[in-house]
Design a protein around this motif. Structure first.
Motif, mmCIF file in Angstrom:
data_model
loop_
_atom_site.group_PDB
_atom_site.id
_atom_site.type_symbol
_atom_site.label_atom_id
_atom_site.label_comp_id
_atom_site.label_asym_id
_atom_site.label_seq_id
_atom_site.Cartn_x
_atom_site.Cartn_y
_atom_site.Cartn_z
ATOM 1 N N ALA A 121 5.679 3.631 -12.304
ATOM 2 C CA ALA A 121 6.045 5.114 -11.601
ATOM 3 C C ALA A 121 7.617 4.499 -11.447
ATOM 4 O O ALA A 121 8.198 4.924 -11.052
ATOM 5 C CB ALA A 121 5.629 5.778 -9.948
ATOM 6 N N LYS A 154 3.815 1.775 -1.289
ATOM 7 C CA LYS A 154 4.544 1.590 -2.433
ATOM 8 C C LYS A 154 3.282 2.542 -3.454
ATOM 9 O O LYS A 154 3.086 3.406 -4.410
ATOM 10 C CB LYS A 154 4.663 -0.158 -3.122
ATOM 11 C CG LYS A 154 5.039 0.376 -4.837
ATOM 12 C CD LYS A 154 5.944 -1.129 -4.533
ATOM 13 C CE LYS A 154 5.683 -0.931 -6.001
ATOM 14 N NZ LYS A 154 7.122 -2.584 -6.826
ATOM 15 N N THR A 155 2.233 1.894 -3.048
ATOM 16 C CA THR A 155 1.002 2.345 -4.725
ATOM 17 C C THR A 155 0.978 3.625 -4.243
ATOM 18 O O THR A 155 0.779 4.475 -4.854
ATOM 19 C CB THR A 155 -0.549 1.387 -4.850
ATOM 20 O OG1 THR A 155 0.355 0.285 -4.987
ATOM 21 C CG2 THR A 155 -0.941 2.099 -5.419
ATOM 22 N N LEU A 156 0.225 3.966 -2.920
ATOM 23 C CA LEU A 156 1.077 5.315 -2.606
ATOM 24 C C LEU A 156 1.487 6.481 -3.294
ATOM 25 O O LEU A 156 1.593 7.613 -3.683
ATOM 26 C CB LEU A 156 0.139 5.398 -1.189
ATOM 27 C CG LEU A 156 -0.415 4.942 -0.144
ATOM 28 C CD1 LEU A 156 -0.888 5.418 1.478
ATOM 29 C CD2 LEU A 156 -2.244 6.202 -0.544
ATOM 30 N N TYR A 201 -7.861 -2.561 -0.345
ATOM 31 C CA TYR A 201 -7.720 -3.349 0.847
ATOM 32 C C TYR A 201 -8.732 -3.402 1.805
ATOM 33 O O TYR A 201 -9.628 -2.646 1.926
ATOM 34 C CB TYR A 201 -6.391 -3.053 1.668
ATOM 35 C CG TYR A 201 -5.373 -2.670 0.960
ATOM 36 C CD1 TYR A 201 -3.772 -3.724 0.781
ATOM 37 C CD2 TYR A 201 -4.184 -1.594 0.110
ATOM 38 C CE1 TYR A 201 -3.032 -3.817 0.772
ATOM 39 C CE2 TYR A 201 -3.048 -2.112 -0.815
ATOM 40 C CZ TYR A 201 -2.577 -3.176 -0.562
ATOM 41 O OH TYR A 201 -1.431 -3.384 -1.639
ATOM 42 N N LYS A 253 3.746 9.975 -6.951
ATOM 43 C CA LYS A 253 4.658 11.061 -8.117
ATOM 44 C C LYS A 253 3.691 11.091 -9.475
ATOM 45 O O LYS A 253 4.408 12.169 -9.902
ATOM 46 C CB LYS A 253 5.714 9.297 -7.971
ATOM 47 C CG LYS A 253 6.946 10.087 -8.962
ATOM 48 C CD LYS A 253 7.814 9.104 -9.546
ATOM 49 C CE LYS A 253 9.172 8.679 -9.809
ATOM 50 N NZ LYS A 253 9.834 7.293 -10.363
ATOM 51 N N ARG A 287 0.725 -1.414 -0.208
ATOM 52 C CA ARG A 287 0.052 -0.312 -0.017
ATOM 53 C C ARG A 287 0.825 1.388 -0.303
ATOM 54 O O ARG A 287 0.553 2.450 -0.893
ATOM 55 C CB ARG A 287 -0.819 0.020 1.897
ATOM 56 C CG ARG A 287 -2.128 1.236 1.464
ATOM 57 C CD ARG A 287 -3.162 0.802 1.945
ATOM 58 N NE ARG A 287 -3.010 0.523 3.214
ATOM 59 C CZ ARG A 287 -3.779 -0.047 3.769
ATOM 60 N NH1 ARG A 287 -5.054 -0.162 3.703
ATOM 61 N NH2 ARG A 287 -3.230 -0.220 4.627
ATOM 62 N N LEU A 314 -7.590 1.809 -2.428
ATOM 63 C CA LEU A 314 -6.776 1.179 -3.214
ATOM 64 C C LEU A 314 -6.640 -0.333 -2.911
ATOM 65 O O LEU A 314 -5.641 -1.253 -3.506
ATOM 66 C CB LEU A 314 -5.046 0.595 -2.526
ATOM 67 C CG LEU A 314 -4.652 2.540 -2.583
ATOM 68 C CD1 LEU A 314 -3.244 2.452 -2.133
ATOM 69 C CD2 LEU A 314 -4.703 3.605 -3.657
ATOM 70 N N SER A 340 3.740 5.781 -5.734
ATOM 71 C CA SER A 340 3.881 5.871 -7.017
ATOM 72 C C SER A 340 2.783 6.788 -7.271
ATOM 73 O O SER A 340 2.837 7.706 -8.737
ATOM 74 C CB SER A 340 3.477 3.972 -7.703
ATOM 75 O OG SER A 340 4.539 3.168 -7.322
ATOM 76 N N LEU A 341 1.471 6.606 -6.760
ATOM 77 C CA LEU A 341 0.918 7.442 -7.192
ATOM 78 C C LEU A 341 0.977 8.747 -7.426
ATOM 79 O O LEU A 341 0.680 10.294 -7.811
ATOM 80 C CB LEU A 341 -0.745 7.138 -6.688
ATOM 81 C CG LEU A 341 -1.591 5.849 -6.944
ATOM 82 C CD1 LEU A 341 -3.003 5.753 -6.148
ATOM 83 C CD2 LEU A 341 -2.196 6.144 -8.371
ATOM 84 N N LEU A 355 -4.793 9.205 -14.572
ATOM 85 C CA LEU A 355 -5.104 8.877 -13.025
ATOM 86 C C LEU A 355 -6.460 9.428 -12.529
ATOM 87 O O LEU A 355 -7.276 9.144 -12.023
ATOM 88 C CB LEU A 355 -4.465 10.358 -12.130
ATOM 89 C CG LEU A 355 -2.859 10.538 -12.434
ATOM 90 C CD1 LEU A 355 -2.439 11.612 -11.374
ATOM 91 C CD2 LEU A 355 -2.229 9.649 -11.205
ATOM 92 N N ALA A 364 0.053 1.469 -11.127
ATOM 93 C CA ALA A 364 0.906 2.423 -11.162
ATOM 94 C C ALA A 364 2.273 2.762 -10.148
ATOM 95 O O ALA A 364 3.049 3.363 -11.407
ATOM 96 C CB ALA A 364 0.124 3.846 -10.035
ATOM 97 N N ASP A 365 2.049 1.593 -9.977
ATOM 98 C CA ASP A 365 3.596 0.910 -9.375
ATOM 99 C C ASP A 365 3.797 0.801 -10.759
ATOM 100 O O ASP A 365 5.466 0.968 -11.338
ATOM 101 C CB ASP A 365 3.470 0.210 -8.673
ATOM 102 C CG ASP A 365 2.675 0.654 -7.652
ATOM 103 O OD1 ASP A 365 2.801 0.726 -7.027
ATOM 104 O OD2 ASP A 365 2.259 -0.691 -6.711
#
Lengths: 227, 269
Positions: free
Chosen positions: B230, A44-46, B269, A51, A42, B267, A48-49, B249, B226-227
């Motif tokens: 980015a 990591k994705t935060l 979870y 960025k 989570r 996300l 990424s988003l 986005l 996104a991962d």
């Protein structure tokens, strides 16, 4: 609605994106990422988003993006942890929390990382840049990394006519070589020799004059190359 | 017509495609033929003429990499292959990965939109016989939906894999040369074209990938895209323009809203 959402960070970035407020979304997502302590993926994705939002915005500064890149590199170090280390500590990669740089250094240098080599120790030195020098643990960690690298080899068995040449194959000297080749400032990252040789972590090795001789000779060699 | 807006093939294009036959005719000239074919395919990709590009690709004999390697060995022994030959081979494989992803997407799109079974209808005034018949049709319809959904899942898997083959193309990325050419060929235009193709194709692949994942309700994976974009390892974000990132986005936001509807966090979870 905007006001209500301001107190609900975990939703407000969705609103910001809808409103084309990408720099605001970047801010919120970054704050959420740095607060995240439960889930590695989570976080990591935060990041990424955050960025991508920063890059989509017209206002975000270069150094703000660099902060996120630094964080990504830290996360990448965690992703690259050897499987056997995770296994032996029963860490599940899918549910693991994000680790601090300090934790990562400990994991890379730990006895659980049985096949560790100079690359693991060099990584640990890189990770040290994430720890503040003012931190009480900073010097201790630095010492720990080098002591652990020393303990990978059996120094009392290094004999023969040219013991110094045989030293080149030890993980300690290979780490030194790698750090030097990759431009690490050894004055900064190498502990003072007396501190190193009297470290408790070395155990019985401290009392071996042969070992002391080898390390001192090695240090002198480095001193000549560096200066 | 397909979703990924295909441009029409002109007479001139047809001539270019036909000319490939002559290029590949002599096996000893295969390296040169591959370079010329690559150049033609680059233009077709840049103008979204995917069918034309596929036609050119299909005209290149599939043993060409082997032929080029053997030609070189008989000429130069064990010396390493020329950088420009290596680069041409890599480019050819890049084009293949892209065309495969494109075809897989079109198959999926066709299946998703056109092959969906239609629900049988019945008038309120239907007779008893008609009702019995209708019940039978409904059962059949339900079976067809199951089959359709099953093959939709399989096709989604294929297309996602194919698109990732492009996005995560190994050793530096899709349409990136691995070896430096001595620039006596006057071919610096090629490098520039490849860079432009990255800027054109990678964002569009990402948006196709998002649409497949979103339409098959894989919302968490939508956000995790996104991962990939980015990441510092692949640096795909560098080929996106600001507006493209904004659109991306927005699409991820849509997926996030779906996750909220499923009582998850944004996300997943």
């Amino acid at each position: 609605l905007g006001q209500f959402l301001d107190s609900h960070d975990h939703l407000s970035w969705l609103h910001d994106i809808q409103m084309n407020s990408y720099s605001k979304a970047h801010d919120t997502l970054k704050r959420l990422a740095f607060k995240e302590t439960e889930q590695f993926s989570r976080k990591k994705t935060l990041i990424s988003l955050s960025k991508l939002s920063a890059l989509a915005s017209d206002e975000v500064q270069e150094d703000e993006i660099q902060d996120l890149i630094d964080e990504q590199i830290l996360l990448a170090h965690q992703e690259a942890l050897p499987v056997n280390v995770l296994h032996s500590l029963q860490i599940d990669q899918d549910t693991m929390p994000p680790f601090s740089a300090m934790n990562l250094i400990q994991l890379y240098c730990s006895e659980h990382n049985s096949s560790s080599n100079e690359y693991d120790f060099k990584k640990s030195l890189d990770l040290l840049s994430y720890v503040s020098k003012e931190d009480a643990e900073y010097e201790e960690l630095k010492l720990h990394i080098w002591c652990q690298s020393i303990k990978k080899d059996n120094w009392t068995q290094i004999q023969g006519p040219e013991p110094l040449a045989s030293c080149e194959h030890t993980i300690f000297f290979r780490t030194l070589g790698l750090a030097y080749d990759q431009g690490l400032d050894l004055h900064e990252y190498l502990p003072d020799i007396d501190t190193l040789l009297s470290s408790d972590e070395l155990g019985d090795l401290r009392d071996s004059s042969h070992f002391q001789y080898l390390i001192r000779a090695g240090y002198e060699q480095i001193e000549r190359v560096v200066t | 017509s397909t979703s990924a807006n295909e441009a029409a093939i002109s007479e001139e294009d047809k001539q270019k495609i036909a000319a490939i036959d002559w290029l590949v005719f002599d096996p000893s000239q295969r390296a040169e033929a591959l370079k010329q074919s690559n150049a033609v395919m680059r233009t077709f990709l840049a103008t979204r003429k995917y069918k034309a590009c596929r036609e050119v690709f299909n005209k290149i004999p599939s043993d060409s990499i082997d032929v080029i390697t053997k030609n070189w060995q008989s000429q130069a022994g064990s010396a390493p292959q020329l950088p420009e030959d290596d680069n041409a081979i890599r480019e050819y494989i890049c084009v293949k990965a892209y065309l495969d992803a494109h075809d897989a997407f079109n198959d999926w799109f066709e299946h998703y939109h056109n092959a969906a079974p239609s629900k049988p209808t019945i008038a309120p005034s239907a007779t008893f016989q008609e009702r019995v018949k209708h019940e039978h049709e409904v059962k059949q319809y339900e079976q067809e939906v199951d089959r359709w959904q099953y093959s939709l899942i399989l096709q989604s898997k294929t297309v996602v894999e194919c698109i990732y083959n492009v996005l995560l193309f190994p050793d530096g990325g899709w349409m990136v040369d691995q070896r430096e050419e001595e620039d006596d060929m006057g071919d610096s235009g090629r490098t520039h074209q490849m860079m432009l193709l990255r800027q054109l194709c990678i964002p569009s692949m990402c948006s196709l990938l998002h649409s497949v994942l979103h339409n098959t309700k894989q919302y968490t994976r939508c956000i995790q895209l996104a991962d990939v974009i980015a990441s510092e390892e692949h640096q795909l974000y560098k080929v996106f323009r600001k507006e493209e990132l904004q659109r991306l986005l927005q699409m991820m936001r849509e997926s996030s809203l779906q996750l909220l509807d499923d009582n998850k966090d944004p996300l997943g979870y």
